[in-house]
Design a protein around this motif. Sequence first.
Motif, PDB file in Angstrom:
ATOM      1  N   VAL A   1      -8.071  -4.329   5.275  1.00  0.00           N
ATOM      2  CA  VAL A   1      -8.416  -4.902   3.966  1.00  0.00           C
ATOM      3  C   VAL A   1      -9.840  -4.510   3.573  1.00  0.00           C
ATOM      4  CG1 VAL A   1      -8.562  -7.019   2.614  1.00  0.00           C
ATOM      5  CG2 VAL A   1      -6.929  -6.874   4.511  1.00  0.00           C
ATOM      6  N   TYR A   2      -9.947  -3.668   2.537  1.00  0.00           N
ATOM      7  CA  TYR A   2     -11.266  -3.281   2.031  1.00  0.00           C
ATOM      8  C   TYR A   2     -11.748  -4.333   1.025  1.00  0.00           C
ATOM      9  CZ  TYR A   2     -10.619   1.470   3.885  1.00  0.00           C
ATOM     10  OH  TYR A   2     -10.431   2.556   4.699  1.00  0.00           O
ATOM     11  N   SER A   3     -13.012  -4.691   1.122  1.00  0.00           N
ATOM     12  CA  SER A   3     -13.604  -5.610   0.144  1.00  0.00           C
ATOM     13  C   SER A   3     -14.766  -4.968  -0.610  1.00  0.00           C
ATOM     14  CB  SER A   3     -14.085  -6.882   0.844  1.00  0.00           C
ATOM     15  OG  SER A   3     -14.994  -6.565   1.879  1.00  0.00           O
ATOM     16  N   SER A   4     -15.242  -3.846  -0.150  1.00  0.00           N
ATOM     17  CA  SER A   4     -16.328  -3.129  -0.818  1.00  0.00           C
ATOM     18  C   SER A   4     -16.135  -1.621  -0.653  1.00  0.00           C
ATOM     19  CB  SER A   4     -17.671  -3.537  -0.214  1.00  0.00           C
ATOM     20  OG  SER A   4     -18.720  -2.803  -0.790  1.00  0.00           O
ATOM     21  N   PRO A   5     -16.305  -0.831  -1.680  1.00  0.00           N
ATOM     22  CA  PRO A   5     -16.761  -1.209  -3.027  1.00  0.00           C
ATOM     23  C   PRO A   5     -15.651  -1.796  -3.905  1.00  0.00           C
ATOM     24  CG  PRO A   5     -16.440   1.147  -2.932  1.00  0.00           C
ATOM     25  CD  PRO A   5     -16.190   0.633  -1.544  1.00  0.00           C
ATOM     26  N   THR A   6     -14.393  -1.702  -3.484  1.00  0.00           N
ATOM     27  CA  THR A   6     -13.312  -2.299  -4.274  1.00  0.00           C
ATOM     28  C   THR A   6     -12.377  -3.065  -3.345  1.00  0.00           C
ATOM     29  OG1 THR A   6     -11.991  -0.294  -4.058  1.00  0.00           O
ATOM     30  CG2 THR A   6     -13.300  -0.522  -6.070  1.00  0.00           C
TER      31      THR A   6
ATOM     32  N   TYR B   1      -8.908  -3.680  -1.801  1.00  0.00           N
ATOM     33  CA  TYR B   1      -7.816  -2.755  -1.553  1.00  0.00           C
ATOM     34  C   TYR B   1      -7.278  -3.057  -0.164  1.00  0.00           C
ATOM     35  CZ  TYR B   1      -5.659   1.872  -0.791  1.00  0.00           C
ATOM     36  OH  TYR B   1      -4.808   2.904  -0.538  1.00  0.00           O
ATOM     37  N   SER B   2      -5.966  -3.037   0.010  1.00  0.00           N
ATOM     38  CA  SER B   2      -5.453  -3.306   1.351  1.00  0.00           C
ATOM     39  C   SER B   2      -4.316  -2.370   1.718  1.00  0.00           C
ATOM     40  CB  SER B   2      -4.975  -4.755   1.457  1.00  0.00           C
ATOM     41  OG  SER B   2      -3.807  -4.957   0.695  1.00  0.00           O
ATOM     42  N   MET B   3      -4.206  -2.098   3.012  1.00  0.00           N
ATOM     43  CA  MET B   3      -3.097  -1.323   3.564  1.00  0.00           C
ATOM     44  C   MET B   3      -2.532  -2.104   4.738  1.00  0.00           C
ATOM     45  SD  MET B   3      -4.544   2.572   3.581  1.00  0.00           S
ATOM     46  CE  MET B   3      -6.118   2.095   4.277  1.00  0.00           C
ATOM     47  N   ILE B   4      -1.240  -2.379   4.679  1.00  0.00           N
ATOM     48  CA  ILE B   4      -0.575  -3.068   5.782  1.00  0.00           C
ATOM     49  C   ILE B   4       0.377  -2.087   6.449  1.00  0.00           C
ATOM     50  CG2 ILE B   4       0.960  -4.963   6.407  1.00  0.00           C
ATOM     51  CD1 ILE B   4      -0.136  -6.388   3.840  1.00  0.00           C
ATOM     52  N   PHE B   5       0.161  -1.856   7.727  1.00  0.00           N
ATOM     53  CA  PHE B   5       1.002  -0.934   8.492  1.00  0.00           C
ATOM     54  C   PHE B   5       2.032  -1.762   9.255  1.00  0.00           C
ATOM     55  CE2 PHE B   5      -1.565   3.080   8.501  1.00  0.00           C
ATOM     56  CZ  PHE B   5      -2.650   2.605   7.802  1.00  0.00           C
ATOM     57  N   LYS B   6       3.294  -1.627   8.925  1.00  0.00           N
ATOM     58  CA  LYS B   6       4.347  -2.280   9.696  1.00  0.00           C
ATOM     59  C   LYS B   6       5.688  -1.630   9.368  1.00  0.00           C
ATOM     60  CE  LYS B   6       5.125  -6.083   6.418  1.00  0.00           C
ATOM     61  NZ  LYS B   6       5.170  -7.545   6.229  1.00  0.00           N
ATOM     62  N   ASN B   7       6.598  -1.702  10.289  1.00  0.00           N
ATOM     63  CA  ASN B   7       7.948  -1.159  10.109  1.00  0.00           C
ATOM     64  C   ASN B   7       7.931   0.301   9.652  1.00  0.00           C
ATOM     65  OD1 ASN B   7       8.881  -3.740  10.705  1.00  0.00           O
ATOM     66  ND2 ASN B   7       8.838  -4.358   8.541  1.00  0.00           N
ATOM     67  N   ASN B   8       7.045   1.085  10.236  1.00  0.00           N
ATOM     68  CA  ASN B   8       6.947   2.517   9.906  1.00  0.00           C
ATOM     69  C   ASN B   8       6.604   2.798   8.457  1.00  0.00           C
ATOM     70  OD1 ASN B   8       7.245   3.976  12.304  1.00  0.00           O
ATOM     71  ND2 ASN B   8       9.440   3.591  12.311  1.00  0.00           N
ATOM     72  N   LYS B   9       6.006   1.823   7.801  1.00  0.00           N
ATOM     73  CA  LYS B   9       5.599   2.018   6.413  1.00  0.00           C
ATOM     74  C   LYS B   9       4.168   1.524   6.215  1.00  0.00           C
ATOM     75  CE  LYS B   9      10.002   1.898   3.934  1.00  0.00           C
ATOM     76  NZ  LYS B   9      10.920   2.019   5.068  1.00  0.00           N
ATOM     77  N   ILE B  10       3.530   2.047   5.186  1.00  0.00           N
ATOM     78  CA  ILE B  10       2.228   1.532   4.780  1.00  0.00           C
ATOM     79  C   ILE B  10       2.415   0.859   3.423  1.00  0.00           C
ATOM     80  CG2 ILE B  10      -0.197   2.051   4.332  1.00  0.00           C
ATOM     81  CD1 ILE B  10       0.183   4.677   5.832  1.00  0.00           C
ATOM     82  N   PHE B  11       2.111  -0.431   3.365  1.00  0.00           N
ATOM     83  CA  PHE B  11       2.217  -1.179   2.120  1.00  0.00           C
ATOM     84  C   PHE B  11       0.816  -1.293   1.525  1.00  0.00           C
ATOM     85  CE2 PHE B  11       5.651  -2.439   4.871  1.00  0.00           C
ATOM     86  CZ  PHE B  11       6.755  -2.391   4.037  1.00  0.00           C
ATOM     87  N   ILE B  12       0.648  -0.703   0.348  1.00  0.00           N
ATOM     88  CA  ILE B  12      -0.676  -0.626  -0.274  1.00  0.00           C
ATOM     89  C   ILE B  12      -0.760  -1.610  -1.438  1.00  0.00           C
ATOM     90  CG2 ILE B  12      -2.255   0.881  -1.543  1.00  0.00           C
ATOM     91  CD1 ILE B  12      -0.919   3.234   0.031  1.00  0.00           C
ATOM     92  N   ASN B  13      -1.839  -2.335  -1.480  1.00  0.00           N
ATOM     93  CA  ASN B  13      -2.102  -3.218  -2.620  1.00  0.00           C
ATOM     94  C   ASN B  13      -3.473  -2.854  -3.182  1.00  0.00           C
ATOM     95  OD1 ASN B  13      -2.683  -5.268  -4.432  1.00  0.00           O
ATOM     96  ND2 ASN B  13      -1.641  -6.833  -3.211  1.00  0.00           N
ATOM     97  N   ASP B  14      -3.453  -2.181  -4.329  1.00  0.00           N
ATOM     98  CA  ASP B  14      -4.695  -1.720  -4.949  1.00  0.00           C
ATOM     99  C   ASP B  14      -4.990  -2.620  -6.138  1.00  0.00           C
ATOM    100  OD1 ASP B  14      -6.856  -0.398  -5.941  1.00  0.00           O
ATOM    101  OD2 ASP B  14      -5.879   1.547  -6.128  1.00  0.00           O
ATOM    102  N   GLN B  15      -5.715  -3.688  -5.882  1.00  0.00           N
ATOM    103  CA  GLN B  15      -6.069  -4.674  -6.913  1.00  0.00           C
ATOM    104  C   GLN B  15      -4.825  -5.130  -7.688  1.00  0.00           C
ATOM    105  OE1 GLN B  15     -10.186  -3.765  -8.712  1.00  0.00           O
ATOM    106  NE2 GLN B  15      -9.484  -1.756  -8.032  1.00  0.00           N
ATOM    107  N   GLY B  16      -3.775  -5.454  -6.941  1.00  0.00           N
ATOM    108  CA  GLY B  16      -2.547  -5.966  -7.546  1.00  0.00           C
ATOM    109  C   GLY B  16      -1.478  -4.917  -7.766  1.00  0.00           C
ATOM    110  N   LYS B  17      -1.870  -3.667  -7.773  1.00  0.00           N
ATOM    111  CA  LYS B  17      -0.903  -2.592  -7.962  1.00  0.00           C
ATOM    112  C   LYS B  17      -0.372  -2.163  -6.592  1.00  0.00           C
ATOM    113  CE  LYS B  17      -0.393   1.512 -10.819  1.00  0.00           C
ATOM    114  NZ  LYS B  17      -1.087   2.435 -11.735  1.00  0.00           N
TER     115      LYS B  17
END
Lengths: 207, 209
Positions: free
Chosen positions: B80-85, B87-103
């Motif tokens: 989970v990035y908090s700076s400078p923006t 942004y989060s990446m969750i690695f599980k089940n052979n996938k990366i789930f990205i949440n870019d400020q809600g997108k």
Amino acid sequence: MNRFLPISVFLLIFSACATSKYPNTTGGKAIQEIEVNSLFLDTGTVVSYRANIEIGKEQLSGTLVMRTFNADLRRFALLSDLGQTLIDISIFKDYHVLNSVIPAMDKKIVIKEVASLFRTMTQPYVSTKEVISSNQDLRIYEIERGANRTFYSYSSIDLKEIAHYGKHKERFKISFESSDNQYPSSIFLLHSRFPLRISLKQQNDNL
Amino acid sequence: MSFKSILSIFFLLISVQLFAQDRAMTATEIAPFKKVVSNAVKVKTLSADFTQYKKLGFVDKEIISSGKIYVVHPEKMSWVYSSPTNYSMIFKNNKIFINDQGKKNTVDVGKNKQFEKISQMIANGIAGELDSSKDYSISYFQNTGFNIVQVTPKAKDAQKYIQQIILSFDKKDNQVAEIKLLEPSKNYTRFVLKNIKTNQTINEQVFAN
């Protein structure tokens, strides 16, 4: 890294129709030389933008880092969120030098298009033609480079949009927000021939 | 295997300091060091603050990002990035789930063979499998504060993406102190972790898509 393969695929095979005339204009007139696009002129400054890129159904994000070295040279690096350098390219007024690129993006047409986008976005040119717009709040200047024509749309002193045309069709548009200083807070690039959309938001607190 | 490898890359990211004047380890120094590294993967959970430093040749300063990392080894990780923006990446089940400020966006890790190979190199290194193989060669060095493992891919395809992975183990606590990813262009990214907590309960919410 395979996420970037669609870039090549789309750029190689996809083409769409676009208008061949800058909209809402009715001819033009000769003017004295005027420099257009005076953004990004501050040499030595490094600026960082949060980049969100849509290529067809693919989405990717990262950081675009840019530095102006002198009147002719700007250098760009696009980084993934985990820091990998996807592409590092030096843009001059009439040519470019590719410093590094990941194999998935290493296609001639991709590099050429990236160079054209960044060059148009950041290089100043001299115009001797003003296009008459039906919107009296806008002043639109045209330049010709070879078979290409580029239109710079100003509201007051602020550059709002650059529209770049190939021989017959619009190729891409670049819109700026808060361009009241050297470096716009937001930049939007929309390609007319390929399903490519790039959003850039300034984030200099990581430098 | 690939997903475990990816988690392992980040699992032992701990603060980073590399110093000059590294010297090669002797054979009698390598054996006990491998044993220490092997023990490190027994950590089941990890949470920490991280700082990511990116060095570009044409920028004088390193470009800095930061945030928090949560890992349940080897199943999942939240980055989970908090700076400078935000942004989060969750690695599980052979996938990366990205949440870019809600997108939100999802990436299938299993389709990326090069990433899998590079991940495996790091995972093998920190799992104690520190012998050279057909895919990579390993060299051992040390300096005053750190034991250093240099993993170099042999395959030309992999070399186009990464020139070398350098893992530094702090001699004080025998944990990985830094992971540095050196690119063919000589640009690099290094990761530093602080406030590390191991084998403590992690709220499942941090792994929600």
